[in-house]
Write an enzyme that holds these catalytic residues in place. Sequence first.
Site, PDB file in Angstrom:
ATOM      1  N   ASP A 146      -2.745 -18.653  69.410  1.00  0.00           N
ATOM      2  CA  ASP A 146      -3.243 -19.308  68.209  1.00  0.00           C
ATOM      3  C   ASP A 146      -2.156 -20.242  67.684  1.00  0.00           C
ATOM      4  O   ASP A 146      -1.011 -20.202  68.112  1.00  0.00           O
ATOM      5  CB  ASP A 146      -3.682 -18.287  67.156  1.00  0.00           C
ATOM      6  CG  ASP A 146      -2.537 -17.392  66.684  1.00  0.00           C
ATOM      7  OD1 ASP A 146      -1.379 -17.686  66.980  1.00  0.00           O
ATOM      8  OD2 ASP A 146      -2.836 -16.384  66.016  1.00  0.00           O
ATOM      9  N   ASP A 202     -11.343 -12.757  69.643  1.00  0.00           N
ATOM     10  CA  ASP A 202     -10.117 -11.965  69.532  1.00  0.00           C
ATOM     11  C   ASP A 202     -10.156 -11.241  68.200  1.00  0.00           C
ATOM     12  O   ASP A 202     -10.795 -11.690  67.249  1.00  0.00           O
ATOM     13  CB  ASP A 202      -8.871 -12.856  69.590  1.00  0.00           C
ATOM     14  CG  ASP A 202      -8.607 -13.522  68.243  1.00  0.00           C
ATOM     15  OD1 ASP A 202      -7.767 -13.008  67.477  1.00  0.00           O
ATOM     16  OD2 ASP A 202      -9.256 -14.553  67.940  1.00  0.00           O
TER      17      ASP A 202
END
Length: 369
Positions: A92, A267
């Site tokens: 990320d 996720d």
Amino acid sequence: MSAFPFVIHTHDGAARTGALETPRGIIRTPAFMPVGTAATVKALTVDQVRAAGADIILGNTYHLMLRPGAERVARLGGLHTFMRWDGPILTDSGGYQVMSLSGLRTLTEEGVTFRSHIDGSTHHLSPERAIEIQADLLGADIVMQLDECPALPAPRDEVEKAMELSMRWAERCKQVFGARAAQNLFAIVQGGTDDALRRKSAEALVAEGFDGYAIGGLAVGEGHDEMVRTLGATAPYLPEDRPRYLMGVGKPIDLVESVARGIDMFDCVLPTRSGRHGQAWSDAGPLNLKNARFAEDAAPLNEALDCPASQEYSRAYLHHLVKCEEVLGQVLLSWHNVAYYEDLMARMRAAIAAGTFEEFVAAFRARVT
């Protein structure tokens, strides 16, 4: 043309199965990515994570840039070598973590300056620096653009301002990322729960052209029903031939409802966080192993799961470990939870392939308590 071929095998309504083909392995979709925040999926070895069925894991840019430092990871061979994971890694951008530091950050067009939650040191994260850290230093296979992710509920003008800034940052990320043969760059659709803003963000990013598209800024306070409604309104504006990734979600019912609306990748920290707090996930919801009703329960957590933690230890023993605060209890419950999430994705892939996903969703909804 994306560096990674994305092949869709089957549609069942909006749900689809497919495969994202990376140099480090095939990611079967729908896919769940266990979260390896600090170069580890908490309490588990990479062998346990792989055996549980994971094709890909997620690394956290914010935490890794602060400790041990992205340059240090690069000197030690990159994130794959550092943590001994040879499969694909998605990182990320750090935008969500920086959002949560609202009292410790200064946001400008250039980027965000923030103070470390560890030692108070000052750092700057721009779109260009986010790409350098993820792609060049950590060596992620899938890289995320830097975005601004406002907490919800928020005034529409604030959500729109954040969405437009994220769009401009996406363009800068793409420019510095360039064309790479062994890495993908995903854009992030923002816009809160406003359908018009979501459409504007999606259409602009699709016109710009990215390897995949994430839907960010959900599961940040809007509630389950509003989240899935927003997904249903947003996914149709994303290209069929690119992966769609819902960031930071969530509970099993969230995953099932999201796959039904055409989402491919997920996720969440929930499986391992729940495991560290004495919870074991099932289709009906979490079992709280702290509860006295498990003290003499000789049954395993789930004999159907191909996971030693699920099959070989009694609920009574797990209850004992949790009550005694033994580390082994956290390990076994985290292992079970990751295996459960991966098995849920496998069952959804099978149902879509068989054309029975609608029945799967109805049965799953009925089991949730």
